[in-house]
Structure formats: structure tokens, C-alpha cells
Design a protein around this motif. Structure first.
Motif, mmCIF file in Angstrom:
data_model
loop_
_atom_site.group_PDB
_atom_site.id
_atom_site.type_symbol
_atom_site.label_atom_id
_atom_site.label_comp_id
_atom_site.label_asym_id
_atom_site.label_seq_id
_atom_site.Cartn_x
_atom_site.Cartn_y
_atom_site.Cartn_z
ATOM 1 N N ILE A 47 -17.661 -35.134 -14.501
ATOM 2 C CA ILE A 47 -18.561 -35.904 -13.641
ATOM 3 C C ILE A 47 -19.372 -34.972 -12.741
ATOM 4 C CG2 ILE A 47 -18.648 -37.584 -11.745
ATOM 5 C CD1 ILE A 47 -16.234 -38.977 -13.106
ATOM 6 N N GLN A 48 -18.746 -33.912 -12.278
ATOM 7 C CA GLN A 48 -19.500 -32.923 -11.488
ATOM 8 C C GLN A 48 -20.665 -32.368 -12.297
ATOM 9 O OE1 GLN A 48 -16.362 -30.184 -10.474
ATOM 10 N NE2 GLN A 48 -15.977 -31.135 -8.479
ATOM 11 N N LYS A 49 -20.422 -32.070 -13.562
ATOM 12 C CA LYS A 49 -21.477 -31.536 -14.427
ATOM 13 C C LYS A 49 -22.561 -32.578 -14.677
ATOM 14 C CE LYS A 49 -18.536 -28.192 -16.832
ATOM 15 N NZ LYS A 49 -17.886 -27.825 -18.130
ATOM 16 N N GLN A 50 -22.150 -33.846 -14.839
ATOM 17 C CA GLN A 50 -23.128 -34.908 -15.045
ATOM 18 C C GLN A 50 -24.020 -35.077 -13.817
ATOM 19 O OE1 GLN A 50 -24.147 -36.495 -17.534
ATOM 20 N NE2 GLN A 50 -25.261 -38.252 -16.725
ATOM 21 N N CYS A 51 -23.423 -35.005 -12.635
ATOM 22 C CA CYS A 51 -24.204 -35.116 -11.400
ATOM 23 C C CYS A 51 -25.171 -33.940 -11.272
ATOM 24 C CB CYS A 51 -23.275 -35.166 -10.186
ATOM 25 S SG CYS A 51 -22.323 -36.702 -10.041
#
Length: 209
Positions: free
Chosen positions: A59-63
Motif C-alpha cells: 500500500i505504501q508503494k501504491q500511494c
């Protein structure tokens, strides 16, 4: 450009829902160990905790991808920023579920789980609160998010009732060590509820700023 952003945002929402489902399942399985100290289930809870760590990274990478590629502004920027904050609470919820499982596995073999129906009721209330906080983010429902803090009082009241119940039971020759374990389980559930409140506050931030 907006269509692409909406697609990326839907993907982010789906990832958050998947992480929340891991949290919910981990809590349910950890509490089930009160009735049956199953090593396999305890290991599953530990695996769920590891998977929440993985989801946190995804999710960090998606953000970050949304920040770089879509360069969101105003409310969109707040929404993605809120998601980054929320996953920290969700990762800690996974830790708390694992802690509950570990405590359950250490309870005495002659422990009678039917003495503490309030613990299971507290777990159900905690899960419901967590689900509401996540849903309020996905649906951008500020009215629902605003209610989370008050609904947290229900979980807090369960903690007080369990504490008072334990005081009475200890007086009737209940194992004090097991009593400490039970109060710790209740405390972890209370912490999970607090994390749900944090998530709701980030929802409010994402909408109102």
C-alpha cells in the motif's frame, strides 16, 4: 487523467479492504483460541500478522505511485495521505491479534472459557468498530466516521466490566495468573478499538482537512 486516478484510487481502496479483512480474520482466530488452544490456528494468526506487514509495504508503494504519477491535489492528496497513516494502525492491529493468540496459548489447560462471555462480546464489538472505520474511508462517509469515537465507548465499557468481573472471580479462588492473561486480552482488544478510532480520525482529515 481523472479516469486513471480513479482507477488507482479504487485499487488503493481494494488493498485497504484486503488488509482490513486480514485484521478481522486474525482477531476472530485469536479469540477462538480461548475455546481451543490449537497450535495450527495460532500459527495462522502469526502468518496473518506477517501478511499485514506485506500489505503495509504494498500500500505504501501504491500511494507513492499515485503521488508520483497522478500528482493529486487538495482532497485527493489528503485521501492518499490518510491511507498511509491508516495502514500504520492496521499493521499494529495485526500485532495485537498475534499478541492475543500468544496469551491464549499460555492459558492453563483447565481454564474454563465459558466464564468470560464478555471477552468474546468485546471482540465482536471491536471487529464491528474496525469494519465501520474502514468502510467510512472507502465510502468517504464523514457522518459514520464521526460516530466511531462515541462507539468506542462500548468497547471501553466492556473492558471495565471484564476487569470488575475478574476482581470478583479472583476472590472465589480463580487462578490469578489466568486472570492477568484475560485482562491483557481485553487490553489488546481495547487497543485495537483505539486504532479503529485513529483510522476514523484520518477519514475525517481526508474529507475536511
Amino acid at each position: 487523467m481523472r479516469k486513471k486516478f480513479d482507477e488507482e484510487l479504487r485499487h488503493l481502496n481494494n488493498l485497504l479492504l484486503e488488509m482490513a479483512m486480514l485484521n478481522e480474520t486474525a482477531i476472530k482466530k485469536s479469540i477462538s483460541l480461548l475455546d481451543d488452544k490449537d497450535e495450527a490456528i495460532a500459527m495462522e494468526v502469526s502468518n496473518y500478522e506477517e501478511r499485514t506487514d506485506v500489505y503495509e509495504g504494498i500500500i505504501q508503494k501504491q500511494c507513492l505511485k499515485i503521488f508520483v504519477e497522478q500528482q493529486p491535489a487538495a482532497s485527493d492528496l489528503r485521501r492518499v495521505s490518510a491511507a498511509l497513516k491508516m495502514i500504520t494502525d492496521m499493521e499494529r492491529i495485526g500485532d495485537n491479534a498475534r499478541d492475543i493468540a500468544e496469551i491464549c496459548m499460555m492459558l492453563p489447560d483447565d481454564y474454563a472459557s465459558n466464564k468470560f462471555p464478555l471477552v468474546k462480546q468485546m471482540a465482536e464489538a471491536t471487529i464491528a468498530l474496525l469494519n465501520k472505520s474502514i468502510d467510512s474511508f472507502v465510502n468517504m462517509d464523514i457522518d459514520s466516521a464521526n460516530k466511531i469515537d462515541d462507539e468506542d465507548d462500548v468497547v471501553d465499557n466492556y473492558f471495565v466490566m471484564i476487569r470488575d468481573e475478574l476482581i470478583d472471580i479472583i476472590k472465589s479462588d480463580f487462578d490469578p495468573a489466568a486472570a492477568i492473561d484475560i485482562i491483557m486480552i481485553a487490553k489488546y482488544l481495547e487497543r485495537i478499538s483505539d486504532h479503529a478510532v485513529n483510522i476514523a480520525k484520518w477519514v475525517i482529515f481526508s474529507i475536511k482537512g
